[in-house]
Motif scaffolding. Structure first.
Motif, mmCIF file in Angstrom:
data_model
loop_
_atom_site.group_PDB
_atom_site.id
_atom_site.type_symbol
_atom_site.label_atom_id
_atom_site.label_comp_id
_atom_site.label_asym_id
_atom_site.label_seq_id
_atom_site.Cartn_x
_atom_site.Cartn_y
_atom_site.Cartn_z
ATOM 1 N N ALA A 199 -17.848 16.042 -22.541
ATOM 2 C CA ALA A 199 -16.781 16.035 -23.468
ATOM 3 C C ALA A 199 -16.583 16.567 -25.004
ATOM 4 C CB ALA A 199 -15.777 14.877 -23.723
ATOM 5 N N PRO A 231 -14.839 11.771 -15.015
ATOM 6 C CA PRO A 231 -15.207 12.942 -13.674
ATOM 7 C C PRO A 231 -15.630 12.407 -13.033
ATOM 8 C CG PRO A 231 -15.733 13.701 -15.318
ATOM 9 C CD PRO A 231 -15.724 12.676 -16.223
ATOM 10 N N LEU A 266 -12.548 17.337 -14.952
ATOM 11 C CA LEU A 266 -11.298 16.935 -14.415
ATOM 12 C C LEU A 266 -10.290 18.218 -14.395
ATOM 13 C CD1 LEU A 266 -10.682 13.866 -16.754
ATOM 14 C CD2 LEU A 266 -10.947 14.356 -14.429
ATOM 15 N N LYS A 267 -9.937 19.075 -14.894
ATOM 16 C CA LYS A 267 -9.718 20.243 -14.532
ATOM 17 C C LYS A 267 -10.617 21.662 -14.089
ATOM 18 C CE LYS A 267 -8.674 19.800 -19.571
ATOM 19 N NZ LYS A 267 -8.437 20.563 -20.991
HETATM 20 S S1 SF4 Z 1 -13.237 20.475 -19.143
HETATM 21 FE FE1 SF4 Z 1 -14.918 19.121 -17.568
HETATM 22 S S2 SF4 Z 1 -16.556 18.963 -18.598
HETATM 23 FE FE2 SF4 Z 1 -15.011 19.446 -19.959
HETATM 24 S S3 SF4 Z 1 -15.311 17.393 -21.324
HETATM 25 FE FE3 SF4 Z 1 -13.294 17.616 -19.776
HETATM 26 S S4 SF4 Z 1 -13.907 16.631 -17.894
HETATM 27 FE FE4 SF4 Z 1 -16.033 17.395 -19.031
#
Ligand code: SF4
Ligand SMILES: Nc1ncnc2c1ncn2[C@@H]1O[C@H](COP(=O)(O)OP(=O)(O)OP(=O)(O)O)[C@@H](O)[C@H]1O
Ligand SMILES: [Mg+2]
Lengths: 316, 348
Positions: free
Chosen positions: B315, B330, B344-345
């Motif tokens: 993150a 995640p 998560l995205k």
């Molecule tokens: S987008 Fe994906 S990789 Fe980026 S911080 Fe959120 S969960 Fe982690």
């Protein structure tokens, strides 16, 4: 290797000559002169007679001339006469040398394997139980005075239990080998105990470092047993720096031998040199000290050769 | 280059392959050669707590296949490999399952590990100079494995070592066998390491950045050698590297690690075609042009965060990060067949 050895040997010979001259000068600085010491208090000695004897013995010559005379005699095998023992120096020297070689040799046979064993065991788990016990042992070995340990052992094994003789020299004229060994047990034990402490620490440090080396991990990754990993891979490498440590420990081993020889009444090199200096026995002190020099030089040469033998990366 | 590892010597061919019959690990059909489940390696940290150096790692390697493991320095690649070999330093604690040929290595005894290492699974290391014993001849170091696992006599083992050195492309092998490691060049040393690792024909080779310490041209030769040997022997390879370009050449599957966790795990083509995790995308986007395949992993701004802080470990450096990312770690989710990603995205 041969060339290196020869060149180092010739260096050693040169150093021996220089040292012999320096020692000759230094011993000449000791108070008194040999004649006075020998004939001290003899009322029938007039100053004229004294001067005559001086001339007879060559003591009126310069220090260089006297050194030259001594050197020529020494090279022809005549090391002079001991004023302390009233015998030729060689007669005193060789039995003393034999005694010390025996004492120090046996000590090394005990202390080196013991140090390797204890140091390796301790290094397997730093701060573990074995390490702590070995640590206490080596601390005791380093800090307890060896004369005190000697007395303690004599009280226990000779006086209380009566198992071992308290002297290092058998009384009978022709002692059996077993009898001689029995007399050596306590002196060797004390000297080895004194010698082993610092060695254990070096072995432990060297082993801890080696055990974290990549090649030890490789050895484990090959599936080798703990024994071959520890001995063939780790210890074999940890031994290399030990050679220097061992050569350097020679000096303290020798001085330790002096104490042990004195306590156990053994006429070895250490005690002989000590007595010779204390009693202003010029000839004996000079040769004794010179011999100690030669032994040190040879020990260093041997250490360098051992280094090259143990470490293929070093070529001589 | 003669690449036949089953060198003819006085030794019967069967033992040249290191298959002691029943002694080898049984492998029921339809199972991956190696299957790692929830592998976690922890070390005692400050204040009595334990910190995870590897956490909850999952992956599998089929027989004969190559898995590339990539990730920046300190992300736990070496520790993962050491766990496979049972070589995690004593202070470390390993949990999870390491199924190898149908057996869980994680609860093996020391004796069983020793029987397995160097025979069923072997490892080569980054720095071939320090990874070899400096006071033992190269031939002897290879012979040792054969003596240990195949019970060869010293003589037979020495002969076989020469054959193995030939097989990995070392010229005048008979003479070289009597050399000490420092007498060999870096590339030759790594070849000798490979000969040592493959002496008993392991079914899994763990290669921990075997080319990082070498010159560019030598790197390519060593990679070729590993590929050729893999074709010959059918071994599986776990290939660890900083260098994404290197794995693109030889890996069937790729596992991308970040801060001790797997963040993306997919077949190699998929991963390069359609990288999903922001970290992987960053790696691939900054990959230099394909002619210069030697570049190290590009620098992504920021540094490794402690894997103990809550939320996605990436993150702090992720341009897509939002509040939900900092709430929980995640999980790794299979977003399409064979393609796993922990973001998560992406999985939303
Ligand atoms: S987008 Fe994906 S990789 Fe980026 S911080 Fe959120 S969960 Fe982690
Ligand atoms: N003996 C140890 N005790 C505690 N922590 C350790 C130990 N060895 C390594 N670590 C930690 O484990 C983490 C992972 O280390 P590892 O060597 O597996 O990383 P890596 O991915 O192989 O890195 P590199 O690419 O630099 O080789 C690092 O953060 C390191 O500090
Ligand atoms: Mg690493």
């Amino acid at each position: 290797m041969l060339r290196y050895t020869l060149s180092r040997l010739s260096q050693a010979i040169l150093v021996t000559f220089v040292m012999s001259f320096l020692l000759f000068m230094l011993i000449g600085l000791m108070p008194g002169d040999p004649l006075e010491n020998m004939l001290e208090g003899n009322p029938s000695l007039t100053p004229e007679l004294m001067a005559q004897m001086r001339e007879l013995y060559g003591l009126d010559q310069s220090v260089f001339a006297r050194y030259w005379n001594w050197l020529m005699a020494a090279l022809s095998g005549d090391l002079g006469y001991s004023s302390l023992y009233f015998r030729p120096v060689t007669d005193v020297l060789f039995p003393a040398m034999l005694q010390t070689v025996k004492l120090m040799g046996l000590t090394l046979l005990v202390s080196v394997p013991l140090a390797l064993l204890l140091g390796s065991l301790a290094a397997r788990k730093p701060n573990g139980l074995i390490d702590s016990v070995v640590g206490v042992f080596s601390f005791a070995s380093i800090s307890l005075p060896n004369f005190w340990v000697s007395l303690l052992l004599i009280i226990l094994f000779s006086v209380k239990l009566g198992w071992l003789p308290a002297s290092g020299t058998p009384l009978s004229a022709a002692p059996s080998a077993l009898e001689q060994m029995r007399h050596m047990v306590l002196p060797v034990a004390v000297l080895a105990m004194f010698h082993v402490g610092p060695l254990v620490r070096y072995v432990r440090a060297s082993m801890i470092e080696t055990l974290s080396a990549d090649f030890v991990r490789t050895a484990r990754a090959k599936g080798l047993g703990e024994g071959s990993v520890m001995v063939r891979h780790a210890l074999r490498n940890a031994l290399i720096p030990m050679v220097t440590v061992l050569a350097l420990s020679f000096g303290s081993l020798f001085s330790g031998a002096l104490v042990v020889e004195t306590i156990f009444g053994m006429l070895g090199m250490g005690k002989m040199i000590y007595d010779a200096i204390g009693n202003i026995d010029f000839n004996l002190a000079l040769v004794g000290l010179l011999l100690a020099t030669i032994v040190t030089l040879l020990a260093n040469l041997l250490a360098d050769l051992a280094y090259a033998l143990l470490d293929p990366r070093i070529t001589l | 280059m003669g690449l036949n590892l089953s060198i003819d010597t006085a030794v019967p061919a069967s033992s040249a392959f290191g298959s002691g019959g029943a002694a080898k690990v049984q492998r029921p059909g339809n199972q991956a050669l190696l299957e790692v489940r929830e592998l976690t390696v922890s070390f005692p940290g400050e204040g009595g707590s334990r910190s995870n150096v590897v956490s909850g790692l999952n992956y599998r390697i089929e027989a004969g296949e190559t898995l590339g493991v990539v990730g920046e320095s300190g992300c736990g690649k070496t520790m993962t490999s050491l766990a496979l070999m049972g070589l995690v330093p004593t202070a470390g604690n390993v949990s999870g399952q390491i199924m190898f040929g149908g057996r869980n290595l994680a609860d093996q005894k020391d004796r069983e590990w020793r029987r397995m290492r160097g025979r069923d699974a072997a490892m080569i290391f980054q720095e071939p100079m320090t990874a070899m014993n400096p006071v033992m001849t190269v031939g002897r170091q290879i012979a040792e494995v054969l003596i240990r696992h195949e019970g060869l006599s010293r003589r037979d083992a020495a002969d076989r070592s020469v054959g193995l050195l030939e097989a990995v492309g070392i010229p005048s092998a008979r003479r070289r066998a009597d050399d000490y490691p420092h007498q060999l060049s870096g590339g030759m040393r790594q070849r000798a390491m490979i000969a040592m690792a493959l002496a008993c024909k392991p079914r899994l080779l763990v290669a921990d950045e075997p080319t990082t310490a070498l010159d560019v041209t030598i790197q390519a030769q060593i990679l070729d050698l590993i590929l050729e040997l893999q074709e010959d022997t059918g071994m599986a390879v776990q290939f660890i590297t900083h260098n994404l370009a290197v794995v693109s050449e030889l890996a069937h599957h790729i596992l991308v690690m970040y801060a001790g966790r797997g963040v993306e795990y997919a077949p190699a083509e998929k991963l390069f075609e359609r990288p999903l995790h922001p970290y992987t995308r960053g790696l691939i986007a900054t990959l230099p042009d394909p002619d210069r395949k030697v570049a190290k992993l590009p620098v992504i701004p920021g540094g490794l965060r402690s894997s103990r802080s809550p939320g996605c470990p990436f993150a702090g450096r992720c341009s897509l990060a939002s509040d939900i990312c900092r709430a929980a770690i995640p999980p790794m989710i299979e977003v399409e067949p064979g393609h796993h990603v922990a973001c998560l995205k992406v999985s939303q």
